[in-house]
Design an enzyme around this catalytic site. Structure first.
Site, PDB file in Angstrom:
ATOM      1  CG  HIS A   1     -11.615  -0.961  -4.250  1.00 25.72           C
ATOM      2  ND1 HIS A   1     -12.079  -1.231  -3.002  1.00 25.72           N
ATOM      3  CD2 HIS A   1     -10.702  -1.896  -4.522  1.00 25.72           C
ATOM      4  CE1 HIS A   1     -11.457  -2.286  -2.529  1.00 25.72           C
ATOM      5  NE2 HIS A   1     -10.611  -2.705  -3.437  1.00 25.72           N
TER       6      HIS A   1
ATOM      7  NE  ARG B   1      -1.332  -0.545  -2.587  1.00 28.02           N
ATOM      8  CZ  ARG B   1      -0.838   0.382  -3.409  1.00 28.02           C
ATOM      9  NH1 ARG B   1      -0.859   0.197  -4.712  1.00 28.02           N
ATOM     10  NH2 ARG B   1      -0.334   1.495  -2.927  1.00 28.02           N
TER      11      ARG B   1
ATOM     12  NE  ARG C   1       1.256  -4.045   0.910  1.00 28.99           N
ATOM     13  CZ  ARG C   1       0.791  -2.811   0.734  1.00 28.99           C
ATOM     14  NH1 ARG C   1       1.570  -1.762   0.926  1.00 28.99           N
ATOM     15  NH2 ARG C   1      -0.453  -2.609   0.360  1.00 28.99           N
TER      16      ARG C   1
ATOM     17  CD  GLU D   1       3.990   0.931   4.525  1.00 29.27           C
ATOM     18  OE1 GLU D   1       3.077   1.280   3.785  1.00 29.27           O
ATOM     19  OE2 GLU D   1       3.965  -0.133   5.182  1.00 29.27           O
TER      20      GLU D   1
ATOM     21  CG  ASN E   1       0.970   5.957  -0.974  1.00 26.63           C
ATOM     22  OD1 ASN E   1       1.593   6.801  -1.607  1.00 26.63           O
ATOM     23  ND2 ASN E   1       0.443   4.890  -1.536  1.00 26.63           N
ATOM     24  CG  ASP E   2       0.754   3.917   5.108  1.00 25.25           C
ATOM     25  OD1 ASP E   2      -0.226   4.604   5.471  1.00 25.25           O
ATOM     26  OD2 ASP E   2       0.644   2.756   4.675  1.00 25.25           O
TER      27      ASP E   2
ATOM     28  NE  ARG F   1      -2.884   6.041   2.342  1.00 24.79           N
ATOM     29  CZ  ARG F   1      -2.300   4.898   1.974  1.00 24.79           C
ATOM     30  NH1 ARG F   1      -1.453   4.296   2.796  1.00 24.79           N
ATOM     31  NH2 ARG F   1      -2.532   4.367   0.815  1.00 24.79           N
TER      32      ARG F   1
ATOM     33  CB  CYS G   1       6.172   0.471  -3.907  1.00 20.06           C
ATOM     34  SG  CYS G   1       6.036   0.149  -2.143  1.00 20.06           S
TER      35      CYS G   1
END
Ligand code: PEP
Ligand code: MG
Length: 603
Positions: A194, A301, A337, A436, A459-460, A470, A507
């Protein structure tokens, strides 16, 4: 004081930039509570009340600052804190302890909070159990204020401060005064923590995951933060300061120069137009999107709207958030999303099972298709907001075509309902998916025939293709998107999308990797979506590239066998093709430094 011997340590570059400043070591002051007997209990009750009032004032200020800087949805977290602070049962319990035991306010308050926390922690309800952590936090503030101990105020630090801390909470980050604080360093966290996401939206240089920075520095130490490379230099020499001042000036100069691209579209040398979009986590982030000249939003997100809350956001609350973004983007694409909860993202008010492998567990679309009321509410809000701009809906973590069909059926149901209610919405709203999982990449064409667009979530996709967590810092060296297997998955996804005639964007963090632009462009990616601050640089990269040459680069690297070999060829290509190339004369004679340092797209 400038030293003769400096010390260099490494961390994860969470938000780009260079800073030179003095450390403020952010560590909690210790409060030792003694149980003292008192004669006048009224006096203690009065102090208790004053402590609570002061805490409330501080929380309201933090809330206001958070709303200003990061938006209402992130600020709402503090409403829950204030409600807990004002709980009259707790207050009555503490005053009873003062009266029954004739003890000082601090000791009684500590006892009251401990009891309350224990009671909450033992409850069945997960949401109430989670509140115990909040109460501990608020209780501490209340104790400090009652005892008259000053709480560190991150909003009034001296100029050129670099904060070093074990970790920073959202409320800490929200308080930071951007006029005086030039960077922060934390011991824990990764790029998707965060505090890292907030730092990027605030454009504040940050390095995280440094391990033990707090034991290596003290307040007042001079430190250089190179958040382009993840380097921290403690007590630098004169020579090092000079070198980094120059690097910092170049960074700012380049940033200024890149601003000239704000209103331009990314058109490559051969005339191919490519989307340069931004990722956001809240409506407030649109400021950065517009400031950096992104031509759309490739990923909103929405889970932050759910996470920074103490209950599920209502349809109207969601509608307002989505509508605000759609309106502010004035007809440019806004890809929203659906809730991607689970994995490392939990909801305090929702019972998520404890799992052995949460990233392979009940997350994202799987949760939404089991708890369809959540998806329905979100679809209705999205559809209603689609009357106010260009909204596209995106489903996360897809691995089976049935998931798409079930989601689409629910979307159709929502459309029918809204039609009956006479609500306006975009009847042709696009429904797309994130790529993903390898399952989608391998069979990209069949998935593509079922949807309107793809967006690659590297990322995934990297973690699932390589079977490398990750977020696990012990194996972060293995997490490498340049691994030929991952590049092949990306290539297959793009090929399948184009065969089916749909567009494909990316993305995941890899889209903002300056080294990767030529590779992704050569593979045929239609749009890049990234942190808003990366947009100008990727735009510039695209404007200096030729499609044919990039396609040849892809042919070459896909024949190679290791990520090291691939990266070597890519870097050489970038050096030869992206350096000193001018765009319409604006960048003539400008050296962009060509510091293509980031080699992986760690999350
Ligand atoms: C991704 O997986 O690449 C992605 C963009 O989604 P998130 O980082 O939110 O999981
Ligand atoms: Mg993802």
């Amino acid at each position: 004081m400038v030293s003769e011997m400096s010390k260099k340590i490494k961390g994860i570059e969470a938000s780009p930039g260079i800073a030179i400043g003095k450390i403020f070591l952010y560590q909690e002051q210790e409060l030792v509570i003694k149980t003292e007997k008192v004669g006048n209990t009224d006096n203690e009750k009065e102090r208790l009340l004053e402590g609570r009032e002061k805490s409330k004032e501080q929380l309201l200020k933090i809330r206001e600052k958070t709303a200003e800087k990061l938006g209402e949805d992130k600020a709402a977290i503090f409403d829950g804190h204030i409600t807990l602070l004002e709980d009259e049962d707790l207050f009555d319990e503490v005053t009873e302890i003062i009266e029954d035991e004739n003890i000082c306010a601090e000791a009684a308050l500590q006892m009251g909070i401990d009891e309350y926390c224990e009671m909450l922690a033992n409850l069945e309800d997960e949401y109430l159990r989670e509140r115990a952590a909040d109460l501990k936090d608020i209780g501490k503030r209340w104790l400090y204020n009652t005892a008259g101990i000053e709480i560190i105020d991150l909003s009034s630090l001296p100029a050129n401060t670099i904060i070093a801390a074990k970790d920073l909470t959202p409320s800490d980050t929200a308080q930071i005064d951007l006029n005086n604080v030039v960077a922060f360093i934390t011991e824990v966290g990764g790029k998707t923590a965060h505090s890292s996401i907030m730092a990027r939206s605030l454009e504040l240089p940050a390095i995280v995951g440094t391990g033990n920075i707090c034991s290596l520095v003290k307040s007042g130490d001079t430190v250089i933060v190179d958040a382009l490379k993840g380097d921290i230099i403690i007590n630098p020499t004169e020579e090092e300061i000079g070198k980094y001042e120059e690097k910092r000036n170049n960074f700012f100069a380049e940033k200024e120069l890149l601003k000239q691209l704000k209103d331009k579209e990314a058109i490559s040398l051969d005339g191919t137009k490519v989307g340069t979009w931004a990722n956001i986590g809240s409506p407030k982030d649109v400021d950065g999107v517009l400031r950096n000249g992104a031509t759309g939003i490739g990923l909103y997100r929405t889970e932050f709207l759910f996470m920074n809350n103490d209950r599920f956001p209502t349809e109207d609350e969601q509608f307002e958030a989505y509508k605000t973004v759609a309106e502010r983007m004035e007809g440019k694409p806004v890809t929203i999303r659906t809730m991607d909860i689970g994995g490392d993202k939990s909801l305090p008010y929702m019972q998520l099972p404890k799992e052995e492998n949460p990233f392979l567990g009940w997350r994202a679309i799987r949760v939404c298709l089991d708890r369809t009321e959540i998806l329905k509410t979100q679809f209705r809000a999205l559809l209603r907001a689609s009357a106010f701009g260009y909204i596209k809906i995106m489903l996360p973590m897809i691995m089976d075509i049935t998931e798409i069909r079930r989601a689409r059926a629910i979307l159709e149901e929502c459309k029918a309902e809204l039609q009956t209610e006479g609500a306006k919405f975009d009847e042709n709203i696009a429904l797309g998916i994130m790529v993903e999982t390898p399952a989608v990449a391998f069979r990209a064409r069949s998935f593509a025939e079922e949807v309107d667009f793809f967006s690659i979530g590297t990322n995934d996709l990297t973690q699932y293709t390589l079977a490398v967590d990750r977020g696990n810092e012990h194996i972060s060296k293995l997490y490498n998107t340049y691994n030929p297997g991952v590049l092949e998955a990306i290539r297959l996804a793009i090929k399948g999308a184009h065969e089916a005639g749909i567009t494909i964007s990316m993305c995941g963090e890899f889209a903002g990797d300056e080294n990767a632009t030529a590779v992704l462009f050569g593979m045929g990616l239609d749009a890049f979506s990234m942190s808003a601050i990366s947009v100008p640089k990727i735009k510039k990269n695209l404007m200096t590239l030729d499609k044919k040459k990039c396609e040849e680069l892809v042919d070459t690297i896909m024949k190679l066998r290791t990520s090291e070999e691939i990266l070597e060829v890519v870097k050489k290509f970038n050096k030869e093709n992206m350096r000193e190339t001018c765009w319409n004369g604006v960048f003539a004679n400008m050296d962009f430094g060509n510091e293509y340092e980031s080699e992986t797209s760690r999350s």
